[in-house]
Design a protein around this motif. Structure first.
Motif, PDB file in Angstrom:
ATOM      1  N   ILE A   3       0.820  -1.205   0.000  1.00  0.00           N
ATOM      2  CA  ILE A   3       0.000   0.000   0.000  1.00  0.00           C
ATOM      3  C   ILE A   3       0.857   1.259   0.000  1.00  0.00           C
ATOM      4  CG2 ILE A   3      -0.238   0.174   2.488  1.00  0.00           C
ATOM      5  CD1 ILE A   3      -3.051   0.724  -0.019  1.00  0.00           C
ATOM      6  N   LEU A   4       2.092   1.141   0.511  1.00  0.00           N
ATOM      7  CA  LEU A   4       2.996   2.294   0.512  1.00  0.00           C
ATOM      8  C   LEU A   4       3.358   2.741  -0.903  1.00  0.00           C
ATOM      9  CD1 LEU A   4       5.403   1.434   3.447  1.00  0.00           C
ATOM     10  CD2 LEU A   4       3.545   3.081   3.407  1.00  0.00           C
ATOM     11  N   VAL A   5       3.298   1.835  -1.832  1.00  0.00           N
ATOM     12  CA  VAL A   5       3.576   2.182  -3.233  1.00  0.00           C
ATOM     13  C   VAL A   5       2.544   3.196  -3.729  1.00  0.00           C
ATOM     14  CG1 VAL A   5       3.703   1.251  -5.582  1.00  0.00           C
ATOM     15  CG2 VAL A   5       4.689  -0.017  -3.670  1.00  0.00           C
ATOM     16  N   ALA A  11       0.588  11.100  -1.199  1.00  0.00           N
ATOM     17  CA  ALA A  11       0.977  12.100  -0.198  1.00  0.00           C
ATOM     18  C   ALA A  11       1.867  13.172  -0.808  1.00  0.00           C
ATOM     19  CB  ALA A  11       1.683  11.424   0.969  1.00  0.00           C
ATOM     20  N   LEU A  12       2.783  12.789  -1.657  1.00  0.00           N
ATOM     21  CA  LEU A  12       3.639  13.777  -2.325  1.00  0.00           C
ATOM     22  C   LEU A  12       2.823  14.676  -3.246  1.00  0.00           C
ATOM     23  CD1 LEU A  12       6.796  11.627  -3.134  1.00  0.00           C
ATOM     24  CD2 LEU A  12       6.570  13.439  -1.425  1.00  0.00           C
ATOM     25  N   PHE A  13       1.870  14.088  -3.959  1.00  0.00           N
ATOM     26  CA  PHE A  13       1.020  14.874  -4.847  1.00  0.00           C
ATOM     27  C   PHE A  13       0.191  15.882  -4.062  1.00  0.00           C
ATOM     28  CE2 PHE A  13      -3.124  15.428  -6.904  1.00  0.00           C
ATOM     29  CZ  PHE A  13      -2.699  16.093  -8.054  1.00  0.00           C
TER      30      PHE A  13
END
Length: 57
Positions: A3-5, A11-13
């Motif tokens: 899920i981190l992928v 989050a960065l977006f």
């Protein structure tokens, strides 16, 4: 862990969108007059003539 992928790019977006909105607000002058809006709400828009004041009382 897979899920981190997905979560890290999301989050960065969202962080970049927030930074872009902040920079747009700075560029458009949203923070130049911070006291003006607070003072304008206390001032009357129309001048009251003495004749109008007598009829209202």
């Amino acid at each position: 862990m897979e899920i981190l992928v997905y979560l890290i790019p999301i989050a960065l977006f969202l962080g970049l969108v927030g930074l872009g909105a902040f920079l747009w607000c700075l560029k458009s002058g949203q923070f130049e007059d911070l006291d003006g809006a607070a003072e304008r709400i206390l001032l009357d828009d129309e001048e009251v003539s003495p004749d109008d004041a007598k009829t209202a009382a």
